[in-house]
Design an enzyme around this catalytic site. Structure first.
Site, PDB file in Angstrom:
ATOM      1  N   ARG A 113       0.808  -1.216   0.000  1.00 51.20           N
ATOM      2  CA  ARG A 113       0.000   0.000   0.000  1.00 51.20           C
ATOM      3  C   ARG A 113       0.846   1.272   0.000  1.00 51.20           C
ATOM      4  NH1 ARG A 113      -4.233   2.112   4.241  1.00 51.20           N
ATOM      5  NH2 ARG A 113      -5.695   3.166   2.840  1.00 51.20           N
TER       6      ARG A 113
ATOM      7  N   HIS B 249       0.539   4.437  -2.591  1.00 49.38           N
ATOM      8  CA  HIS B 249       0.355   5.828  -2.153  1.00 49.38           C
ATOM      9  C   HIS B 249       1.488   6.724  -2.613  1.00 49.38           C
ATOM     10  CE1 HIS B 249      -2.892   5.505   1.109  1.00 49.38           C
ATOM     11  NE2 HIS B 249      -3.119   4.720   0.099  1.00 49.38           N
TER      12      HIS B 249
ATOM     13  N   ASN C  37      -4.212   8.912   4.662  1.00 49.48           N
ATOM     14  CA  ASN C  37      -2.922   8.243   4.829  1.00 49.48           C
ATOM     15  C   ASN C  37      -3.276   6.795   5.036  1.00 49.48           C
ATOM     16  OD1 ASN C  37      -3.619   7.659   7.471  1.00 49.48           O
ATOM     17  ND2 ASN C  37      -2.075   8.927   8.406  1.00 49.48           N
TER      18      ASN C  37
ATOM     19  N   HIS D 265      -6.058  -5.504  -3.222  1.00 47.74           N
ATOM     20  CA  HIS D 265      -6.951  -5.772  -2.081  1.00 47.74           C
ATOM     21  C   HIS D 265      -7.183  -7.264  -1.862  1.00 47.74           C
ATOM     22  CE1 HIS D 265      -8.646  -1.400  -2.326  1.00 47.74           C
ATOM     23  NE2 HIS D 265      -7.439  -1.448  -1.809  1.00 47.74           N
TER      24      HIS D 265
HETATM   25  C1  HEM Z   1      -8.603   1.879  -6.632  1.00 45.63           C
HETATM   26  C2  HEM Z   1      -8.461   2.760  -5.686  1.00 45.63           C
HETATM   27  C3  HEM Z   1      -8.147   2.373  -4.271  1.00 45.63           C
HETATM   28  C4  HEM Z   1      -8.848   2.747  -3.179  1.00 45.63           C
HETATM   29  C5  HEM Z   1     -10.077   3.647  -3.145  1.00 45.63           C
HETATM   30  C6  HEM Z   1      -8.217   2.130  -2.041  1.00 45.63           C
HETATM   31  C7  HEM Z   1      -8.626   2.304  -0.740  1.00 45.63           C
HETATM   32  C8  HEM Z   1      -8.149   1.582   0.327  1.00 45.63           C
HETATM   33  C9  HEM Z   1      -8.638   1.691   1.668  1.00 45.63           C
HETATM   34  C10 HEM Z   1      -9.717   2.649   2.130  1.00 45.63           C
HETATM   35  C11 HEM Z   1      -7.979   0.781   2.419  1.00 45.63           C
HETATM   36  C12 HEM Z   1      -8.199   0.468   3.898  1.00 45.63           C
HETATM   37  C13 HEM Z   1      -7.653   1.534   4.810  1.00 45.63           C
HETATM   38  C14 HEM Z   1      -8.126   1.264   6.207  1.00 45.63           C
HETATM   39  O1  HEM Z   1      -9.342   1.318   6.413  1.00 45.63           O
HETATM   40  O2  HEM Z   1      -7.295   0.990   7.075  1.00 45.63           O
HETATM   41  C15 HEM Z   1      -7.048   0.103   1.563  1.00 45.63           C
HETATM   42  C16 HEM Z   1      -6.204  -0.893   1.967  1.00 45.63           C
HETATM   43  C17 HEM Z   1      -5.264  -1.467   1.158  1.00 45.63           C
HETATM   44  N1  HEM Z   1      -4.987  -1.132  -0.149  1.00 45.63           N
HETATM   45 FE1  HEM Z   1      -6.106   0.078  -1.319  1.00 45.63          FE
HETATM   46  N2  HEM Z   1      -7.153   1.400  -2.452  1.00 45.63           N
HETATM   47  C18 HEM Z   1      -7.066   1.514  -3.812  1.00 45.63           C
HETATM   48  C19 HEM Z   1      -6.096   0.955  -4.623  1.00 45.63           C
HETATM   49  C20 HEM Z   1      -5.065   0.172  -4.163  1.00 45.63           C
HETATM   50  C21 HEM Z   1      -3.944  -0.257  -4.956  1.00 45.63           C
HETATM   51  C22 HEM Z   1      -3.701   0.158  -6.407  1.00 45.63           C
HETATM   52  C23 HEM Z   1      -3.166  -1.042  -4.167  1.00 45.63           C
HETATM   53  C24 HEM Z   1      -1.881  -1.745  -4.500  1.00 45.63           C
HETATM   54  C25 HEM Z   1      -1.645  -2.293  -5.663  1.00 45.63           C
HETATM   55  C26 HEM Z   1      -3.819  -1.120  -2.878  1.00 45.63           C
HETATM   56  C27 HEM Z   1      -3.374  -1.872  -1.827  1.00 45.63           C
HETATM   57  C28 HEM Z   1      -3.976  -1.910  -0.582  1.00 45.63           C
HETATM   58  C29 HEM Z   1      -3.560  -2.815   0.472  1.00 45.63           C
HETATM   59  C30 HEM Z   1      -2.489  -3.884   0.374  1.00 45.63           C
HETATM   60  C31 HEM Z   1      -4.366  -2.528   1.576  1.00 45.63           C
HETATM   61  C32 HEM Z   1      -4.305  -3.174   2.961  1.00 45.63           C
HETATM   62  C33 HEM Z   1      -3.339  -2.386   3.829  1.00 45.63           C
HETATM   63  C34 HEM Z   1      -3.083  -3.004   5.185  1.00 45.63           C
HETATM   64  O3  HEM Z   1      -3.582  -4.080   5.488  1.00 45.63           O
HETATM   65  O4  HEM Z   1      -2.364  -2.358   5.945  1.00 45.63           O
HETATM   66  N3  HEM Z   1      -4.946  -0.358  -2.906  1.00 45.63           N
HETATM   67  N4  HEM Z   1      -7.165   0.620   0.291  1.00 45.63           N
HETATM   68  C1  LIG Z   2      -2.201   9.090   9.720  1.00 44.42           C
HETATM   69  O1  LIG Z   2      -2.976  10.230   9.969  1.00 44.42           O
HETATM   70  C2  LIG Z   2      -3.574  10.218  11.224  1.00 44.42           C
HETATM   71  C3  LIG Z   2      -4.559  11.391  11.279  1.00 44.42           C
HETATM   72  O2  LIG Z   2      -3.981  12.574  10.805  1.00 44.42           O
HETATM   73  C4  LIG Z   2      -2.474  10.280  12.289  1.00 44.42           C
HETATM   74  O3  LIG Z   2      -3.041  10.254  13.580  1.00 44.42           O
HETATM   75  C5  LIG Z   2      -1.576   9.053  12.106  1.00 44.42           C
HETATM   76  O4  LIG Z   2      -0.498   9.112  13.013  1.00 44.42           O
HETATM   77  C6  LIG Z   2      -1.046   8.984  10.710  1.00 44.42           C
HETATM   78  N1  LIG Z   2      -0.377   7.707  10.526  1.00 44.42           N
HETATM   79  C7  LIG Z   2       0.900   7.636  10.191  1.00 44.42           C
HETATM   80  C8  LIG Z   2       1.450   6.246  10.037  1.00 44.42           C
HETATM   81  O5  LIG Z   2       1.596   8.593  10.011  1.00 44.42           O
END
Ligand code: HEM
Ligand SMILES: *[C@@H]1O[C@H](CO)[C@@H](O)[C@H](O)[C@H]1NC(C)=O
Ligand SMILES: *[C@@H]1O[C@H](CO)[C@@H](O)[C@H](O)[C@H]1NC(C)=O
Ligand SMILES: *[C@@H]1O[C@H](CO)[C@@H](O)[C@H](O)[C@H]1NC(C)=O
Ligand SMILES: *[C@@H]1O[C@H](CO)[C@@H](O)[C@H](O)[C@H]1NC(C)=O
Ligand SMILES: *[C@@H]1O[C@H](CO)[C@@H](O)[C@H](O)[C@H]1NC(C)=O
Ligand SMILES: *[C@@H]1O[C@H](CO)[C@@H](O)[C@H](O)[C@H]1NC(C)=O
Ligand SMILES: *[C@@H]1O[C@H](CO)[C@@H](O)[C@H](O)[C@H]1NC(C)=O
Ligand SMILES: *[C@@H]1O[C@H](CO)[C@@H](O)[C@H](O)[C@H]1NC(C)=O
Ligand SMILES: *[C@@H]1O[C@H](CO)[C@@H](O)[C@H](O)[C@H]1NC(C)=O
Length: 347
Positions: free
Chosen positions: A68, A72, A100, A201
């Site tokens: 991720r 980003h 973030n 995902h």
């Molecule tokens: C298409 C648009 C995308 C959106 C709107 C999106 C949004 C998100 C969101 C909201 C989360 C969860 C954050 C949370 O609630 O903690 C997430 C997790 C994740 N995303 Fe995406 N994402 C997108 C594309 C991608 C892409 C292109 C990748 C990598 C190729 C990716 C890889 C991941 C991974 C691996 C996680 C899990 C992170 C973790 O477990 O720490 N995402 N994403």
């Molecule tokens: C992500 O943003 C939140 C809210 O601004 C902050 O509290 C958090 O520490 C940030 N996470 C990282 C890994 O920097």
């Protein structure tokens, strides 16, 4: 000496033998190359893979965090390591912004730990942006996904993106395909790239707040009823802070099950599930759900393409010593007495 040389040769054979010859790569941008570190840090890729294969054995969640971070980094101001920079209270950085997306602190730490190992082995020559790209590749491969070559030679940014640029660059999980395509198209990623890269995902977790819009005030009609029932247990109210897995079928494996989830209306975010509703993306979702090799081939193509978005090369940017901070440059030495001041000017 001789035996360690043999070890390196043997491990390099093993390393590359798993990379399919048939794989197609997108065009490689000027200034990047597959053998960039061959002379200046020949073991860089082995050092990273060894570190991560040990780290993942103690906590596989790190793999999702690293994948991720690379996403980003690339979507905001290009793959220039800018997401890795710490902000200051008056100057919040990309990772301090709301989307973030709860990037994992452990993943930032892993990148800094790898950076220290590489600098020890080769001097300050491997960029943080390249480490992020290689760590994403190893996260995919070591979770069961495809192995692939990463074009290298990215340089690190001197600055991080503004709050507004971060918000504009990253799509919200509440976005529909139309909005997602707008964001992707801005950086020359197309409809197939969207469906393919969303396959990230297939690993990792999300907070209730990322898909609350589909549960409250009422259930999204495109969500599978029994899937929804379980999500309400994890997220009983609009303000619950629990997390759940992105891919219920195989949460820690990099495979094509994410697309099978979508076909069963078990995608977590609006941005996921809408790809099975929208006629522009539905056929690709279906083709990946029934053919994992096809998904893997496309994934390699699209992530290598994503990994080259607005990269810094040549004499642009710098090679950071510390992935969390730009190098203190001689230009700003006059203010070295005041670290805060110097840091801000360097940006
Ligand atoms: C298409 C648009 C995308 C959106 C709107 C999106 C949004 C998100 C969101 C909201 C989360 C969860 C954050 C949370 O609630 O903690 C997430 C997790 C994740 N995303 Fe995406 N994402 C997108 C594309 C991608 C892409 C292109 C990748 C990598 C190729 C990716 C890889 C991941 C991974 C691996 C996680 C899990 C992170 C973790 O477990 O720490 N995402 N994403
Ligand atoms: C992500 O943003 C939140 C809210 O601004 C902050 O509290 C958090 O520490 C940030 N996470 C990282 C890994 O920097
Ligand atoms: C594994 O890492 C994740 C994300 O960094 C963290 O939330 C979780 O607590 C860790 N699990 C263990 C058992 O340490
Ligand atoms: C950031 O976006 C907000 C809301 O769209 C706008 O009011 C503000 O002027 C922007 N700030 C900068 C520095 O562009
Ligand atoms: C997609 O979302 C945008 C922004 O919320 C909205 O204006 C548009 O009507 C939506 N499109 C479809 C087809 O639902
Ligand atoms: C969820 O709660 C927040 C306030 O915590 C509110 O702004 C938002 O509109 C609520 N969402 C829904 C869908 O009810
Ligand atoms: C989620 O959080 C709530 C409290 O907000 C708690 O009662 C519930 O047991 C949690 N569920 C899971 C599956 O962790
Ligand atoms: C809902 O999910 C279950 C379990 O995966 C599946 O058997 C069922 O066909 C799904 N329903 C729909 C409408 O996709
Ligand atoms: C699956 O995709 C691969 C890679 O494109 C292709 O070679 C293979 O023929 C496909 N398999 C089927 C059953 O269509
Ligand atoms: C790296 O930079 C960050 C941010 O300025 C700082 O907090 C950290 O202590 C530095 N790490 C090392 C090893 O100097």
């Amino acid at each position: 000496m001789a035996s360690s040389l043999i070890l390196v040769l043997v491990s390099s054979l093993a390393f590359f033998s798993t990379i399919s010859e048939a794989q197609t790569y997108p065009p490689i941008v000027d200034g990047l190359s597959f053998n960039f570190y061959e002379c200046i840090c020949p073991h860089a890729e082995f050092i990273i893979r060894n570190f991560l294969s040990t780290a993942f054995k103690s906590n596989i969640s790190l793999a999702a965090g690293l994948l991720r971070i690379h996403f980003h980094d690339c979507f905001v101001q290009g793959c220039d390591g800018s997401v890795l920079l710490d902000g200051t209270a008056s100057d919040p950085s990309e990772k301090d912004q709301l989307p973030n997306l709860t990037l994992q602190p452990a993943a930032f730490k892993a990148i800094n730990d790898i950076k220290a190992l590489l600098d020890q082995a080769c001097g300050q020559v491997v960029s943080c942006a390249d480490i992020a790209a290689l760590a994403a590749r190893d996260s995919v491969y070591l979770s069961g996904g495809p192995n692939y070559k990463v074009p290298l030679g990215r340089r690190d940014s001197l600055t991080f993106a503004s709050r507004n640029a971060t918000l504009a660059g990253l799509p919200a999980p509440t976005s529909n395909v139309t909005t997602l395509l707008e964001v992707f198209n801005k950086i020359n990623l197309d409809t197939t790239d969207l469906v393919t890269l969303s396959g990230g995902h297939t690993i990792g977790r999300a907070h209730c707040s990322s898909f609350n819009n589909r549960l409250f005030p009422s259930q999204d009609p495109t969500m599978n009823k029994s899937f929804a029932k379980n999500l309400y247990l994890t997220c009983p109210t609009n303000t619950t802070v629990n997390t759940t897995v992105n891919d219920i079928r195989s949460p820690n494996a990099f495979d094509n099950k994410y697309y099978v989830d979508l076909m069963n209306r078990e995608g977590l975010f609006t941005s996921d599930q809408d790809m099975y509703t929208d006629s522009r993306t539905k056929p690709t979702v279906t083709s990946f759900a029934i053919n994992q090799s096809l998904f893997f081939e496309n994934f390699v193509y699209s992530i290598v393409k994503m990994g080259q978005v607005s990269v810094l090369t040549g004499d642009q940017g710098e090679i950071r010593a510390n992935c969390s901070a730009p190098n203190p440059t001689t230009k700003f030495l006059w203010s070295v007495v005041d670290g805060e001041e110097r840091e801000k000017l360097a940006y």
